[in-house]
Design a protein around this motif. Structure first.
Motif, mmCIF file in Angstrom:
data_model
loop_
_atom_site.group_PDB
_atom_site.id
_atom_site.type_symbol
_atom_site.label_atom_id
_atom_site.label_comp_id
_atom_site.label_asym_id
_atom_site.label_seq_id
_atom_site.Cartn_x
_atom_site.Cartn_y
_atom_site.Cartn_z
ATOM 1 N N ALA A 75 9.890 20.250 -17.595
ATOM 2 C CA ALA A 75 9.377 18.878 -17.671
ATOM 3 C C ALA A 75 8.194 18.662 -16.739
ATOM 4 N N ALA A 76 8.205 19.337 -15.582
ATOM 5 C CA ALA A 76 7.129 19.159 -14.599
ATOM 6 C C ALA A 76 6.107 20.280 -14.664
ATOM 7 N N GLY A 77 6.180 21.108 -15.715
ATOM 8 C CA GLY A 77 5.274 22.252 -15.820
ATOM 9 C C GLY A 77 3.817 21.848 -15.823
ATOM 10 N N ILE A 78 3.484 20.800 -16.552
ATOM 11 C CA ILE A 78 2.136 20.231 -16.493
ATOM 12 C C ILE A 78 2.280 18.765 -16.084
ATOM 13 N N GLY A 79 1.430 18.343 -15.201
ATOM 14 C CA GLY A 79 1.512 16.967 -14.714
ATOM 15 C C GLY A 79 2.284 16.826 -13.425
ATOM 16 N N GLY A 80 3.132 17.831 -13.108
ATOM 17 C CA GLY A 80 3.880 17.782 -11.863
ATOM 18 C C GLY A 80 5.001 16.758 -11.901
ATOM 19 N N VAL A 81 5.707 16.666 -10.775
ATOM 20 C CA VAL A 81 6.802 15.710 -10.636
ATOM 21 C C VAL A 81 6.205 14.341 -10.353
ATOM 22 N N ASN A 82 6.564 13.363 -11.152
ATOM 23 C CA ASN A 82 6.009 12.024 -10.997
ATOM 24 C C ASN A 82 7.040 10.998 -11.441
ATOM 25 N N PHE A 83 7.307 10.041 -10.547
ATOM 26 C CA PHE A 83 8.224 8.949 -10.897
ATOM 27 C C PHE A 83 7.469 7.645 -10.785
ATOM 28 N N SER A 84 7.498 6.860 -11.847
ATOM 29 C CA SER A 84 6.778 5.602 -11.883
ATOM 30 C C SER A 84 7.725 4.491 -12.298
ATOM 31 N N VAL A 85 7.829 3.476 -11.426
ATOM 32 C CA VAL A 85 8.660 2.316 -11.750
ATOM 33 C C VAL A 85 8.072 1.554 -12.930
ATOM 34 N N GLU A 86 6.732 1.480 -12.968
ATOM 35 C CA GLU A 86 6.076 0.747 -14.049
ATOM 36 C C GLU A 86 6.341 1.392 -15.400
ATOM 37 N N ALA A 87 6.359 2.740 -15.425
ATOM 38 C CA ALA A 87 6.632 3.416 -16.690
ATOM 39 C C ALA A 87 8.070 3.214 -17.143
ATOM 40 N N ALA A 88 8.986 3.009 -16.184
ATOM 41 C CA ALA A 88 10.394 2.821 -16.533
ATOM 42 C C ALA A 88 10.707 1.405 -16.999
ATOM 43 N N MET A 89 9.796 0.472 -16.747
ATOM 44 C CA MET A 89 10.039 -0.909 -17.159
ATOM 45 C C MET A 89 9.931 -1.053 -18.671
ATOM 46 N N PRO A 90 10.802 -1.868 -19.294
ATOM 47 C CA PRO A 90 10.710 -2.072 -20.749
ATOM 48 C C PRO A 90 9.439 -2.825 -21.108
ATOM 49 N N LYS A 91 8.844 -2.443 -22.242
ATOM 50 C CA LYS A 91 7.619 -3.077 -22.707
ATOM 51 C C LYS A 91 7.830 -3.590 -24.130
ATOM 52 N N LEU A 92 7.528 -4.873 -24.337
ATOM 53 C CA LEU A 92 7.686 -5.462 -25.655
ATOM 54 C C LEU A 92 6.704 -4.867 -26.659
#
Length: 376
Positions: free
Chosen positions: A108-125
């Protein structure tokens, strides 16, 4: 085309744009790399630890199928036997699960590296909008996913057909093997099939990774106007920066002018240059430039000098050399020691003349020794 300004997005994303995208969870990801790494590493881990797992299952099942009548009707004894038999399965199962977890994380982190984003985890209408979903269904990404799916089905079916054809003799031999050798033989064949079929999907990974990197960079491309706007936001507007630089210069000039009263002499080119020199025998190793300026600033230095009764000595070649070869609060160059020493000696003689009278001292600026490399 950019919806905001009509310009084409032709410029690569700036580091700030990349950082903002990363904070939002927008990084290059390859789902194929994550899934194929789990499949390949999982098949290898089954090859390594599958024997121990199969042996543990055989012991576990064998013990449960050899229970006595007393053990069957004794519930506490039955649970003790069941849990005791399960212990032989714990180690191989843990090793396989840990290996799969590491493979999934690395994939999963092979490209882009380890990244955690609260904004990405938020639901979007917007993700629930059916119109947006239809656009995604007919977009380039959907066609790429379709092409990858067709390629994966072709690879899996083609490799599987080839392996079955190549292993006909081994498959027919299973009916002639005796128990339990036929079981282990069948498991070996199956694991080899799984491993080779999983490895065939590396072709999809090799295609998907460059595509995902290219697509991510393409999505973050910027217009020339966006780059200009970002530069203004980070560096400030030119007029604001100019105002700040002007205020800094004024502050530096005020500090410099406050040092002029501490000078011992002002060396001038009467029309353009003024350089204020300080020399304290107890603290300074050599004469030090405390202020300098041209034109209007040179005139201000001379005015402050006259207000504080500091000698102003016209010596155009020396003034130009001092101005161009020195910085504020720095000692004069070695090559100008002799000329400046003559000026300081002349100032001392003038002070003595004022106190005691006598013959007025004089100095010829043209006779001051200025090295050729310091002449301006």
């Amino acid at each position: 085309m950019s919806e905001s300004d009509g310009q084409e997005r032709t410029e690569d994303a700036t580091p700030r744009r990349l950082q903002q995208a990363r904070e939002k969870g927008q990084v290059a990801r390859s789902k194929e790399l994550a899934s194929v790494s789990v499949l390949v590493v999982g098949s290898v881990s089954l090859m390594w630890f599958g024997g121990a797992l199969a042996g543990g299952l055989l012991t576990f099942m064998g013990r449960l199928f050899t229970l006595s009548r007393e053990e069957i009707f004794n519930h506490s004894k039955l649970l003790e036997i069941a849990f005791g038999s399960l212990t032989v399965l714990i180690l191989p199962m843990l090793l396989i699960l840990i290996t799969l977890f590491v493979a999934a994380l690395v994939g999963a982190a092979g490209i882009g590296g380890v990244n955690f984003s609260v904004e990405a985890a938020m639901p979007k209408l917007s993700k629930m909008n059916p119109i947006s979903g239809l656009k995604r269904m007919v977009g380039m990404q959907s066609w790429v996913e379709l092409a990858k799916s067709i390629l994966k089905v072709s690879l899996v079916s083609g490799v599987a057909f080839y392996l079955i054809s190549a292993a006909k003799e081994d498959l027919f031999q299973l009916s002639l093997d005796v128990y339990p050798q036929n079981i282990f033989h069948a498991l070996d064949i199956l694991l080899n099939f799984i491993f080779l079929i999983s490895c065939s999907l590396l072709v999809v990974v090799a295609i998907d990774i460059p595509f995902q990197i290219w697509q991510h960079a393409n999505q973050l491309k910027m217009t020339k106007q966006e780059i200009k706007d970002e530069y203004k936001e980070t560096e400030g507007k030119p007029e604001v920066k100019g105002r700040i630089r002007m205020l800094q210069r004024e502050a530096a000039q005020r500090r410099m002018m406050s040092e002029v009263p501490q000078a011992d002499v002002i060396v001038t080119n009467p029309e353009h240059f003024s350089v204020a020199l300080r020399y304290k025998q107890n603290s300074d190793r050599a004469p030090i430039v405390v202020a300098k300026g041209v034109d209007h600033m040179a005139m201000k230095i001379r005015e402050v000098a006259r207000e504080h009764d500091i000698y102003v000595i016209p010596a155009p070649p020396l003034a130009r050399a001092l101005y161009h070869s020195t910085e504020l609060e720095q000692e004069i160059p070695d090559g100008l020691f002799t000329a400046v020493a003559q000026i300081l000696a002349y100032v001392f003689q003038l002070k003595q003349y004022r106190k005691r009278g006598g013959q007025r001292p004089s100095i010829k600026a043209s006779e001051l020794h200025i090295p050729p490399e310091l002449r301006k």
